[in-house]
Design an enzyme around this catalytic site. Structure first.
Site: not given
Length: 247
Positions: A105-107
């Site tokens: 899951l991105d930042y």
């Protein structure tokens, strides 16, 4: 530990006695035995029934663990970050086993992510042909039309890839603020896929959360919380991936 033809140096490293690189050197130096016999060949495969010794001392094989984590925004889906940012493994404190995330899951994306030290299980879930459903809820700028939602299901071209949603629907819309809450189900796992798809149709994502992964959801978990998956849940995930593979 459900070893299934793992490389010998990997199993030694997972036991915690040394790094994988040093484990390779131990093998080359003739200091490792499998079932009482010295093994000097790198890449030798072992399973859960094999007895492994280093300098005549049996190693303790690392047992597998599986965690469901409600990842906050501003955490990196990694075990370390060169920029010193917080990583998802920080959310499982005092853990004596080295775990890593299943997928990413991105930042700026929050929500459900699985952590494990079971590499075979992780690869099974992440393989594209196994088509595990993942449900995201996005707040987007603008209110997509039915035609726009249909386009997301038919497929969007982005950086040479075709990105498709399995299902997509508007949960709510705010005409005054010109925003919408949209639920999207994917069975792909391409980089920043939800954000890229909405960007391509000019509805940029303002906020994004993964709400479900297969049958798993975030019930009972506040942001930053975690729990251990049950044996039944792990088995069910494995069975679902293998079932999808056979389709």
């Amino acid at each position: 530990m459900a070893l299934n033809n793992e490389r010998l140096q990997k199993v030694i490293a997972q036991s915690g006695i040394t790094s994988r690189r040093k484990a390779e050197q131990l093998i080359l130096d003739g200091r490792v035995k499998v079932n009482g016999k010295v093994v000097k060949t790198l890449g030798t495969k072992v399973n859960q029934n094999d007895e492994i010794e280093v300098d005549s001392v049996p190693i303790e094989k690392e047992s597998h663990v599986y965690y469901l984590v409600n990842k906050p925004r501003t955490y990196i889906s990694s075990v370390k970050d060169e920029k010193g940012r917080k990583v998802v493994t920080d959310l499982v404190p005092d853990l004596d086993k080295r775990v890593y995330p299943v997928g990413r899951l991105d930042y700026n994306t929050s929500g459900l992510i699985i952590l494990t030290n079971d590499g075979e299980f992780a690869q099974l879930l992440m393989h594209p042909r196994h088509q595990i459903d993942k449900v995201y809820v996005a707040k987007v700028k603008g209110i997509p039309s039915k035609a726009a939602l249909t386009l997301l299901k038919k497929g969007i071209k982005s950086k040479g890839e075709t990105l498709r949603a399995k299902h997509v629907k508007i949960l709510s819309a705010n005409k005054q603020k010109n925003t919408a809450i949209v639920e999207m189900t994917l069975n792909e796992g391409k980089n920043r896929q939800v954000r890229r798809m909405f960007e391509e149709i000019d509805f940029p994502v303002l906020k994004l959360k993964r709400e479900r992964y297969s049958f798993l959801d975030l019930t009972g978990l506040q942001t930053g919380d975690y729990r251990e998956l049950t044996k039944e849940e792990v088995h069910k995930l494995r069975e679902e991936a293998l079932k999808n593979q056979s389709k």
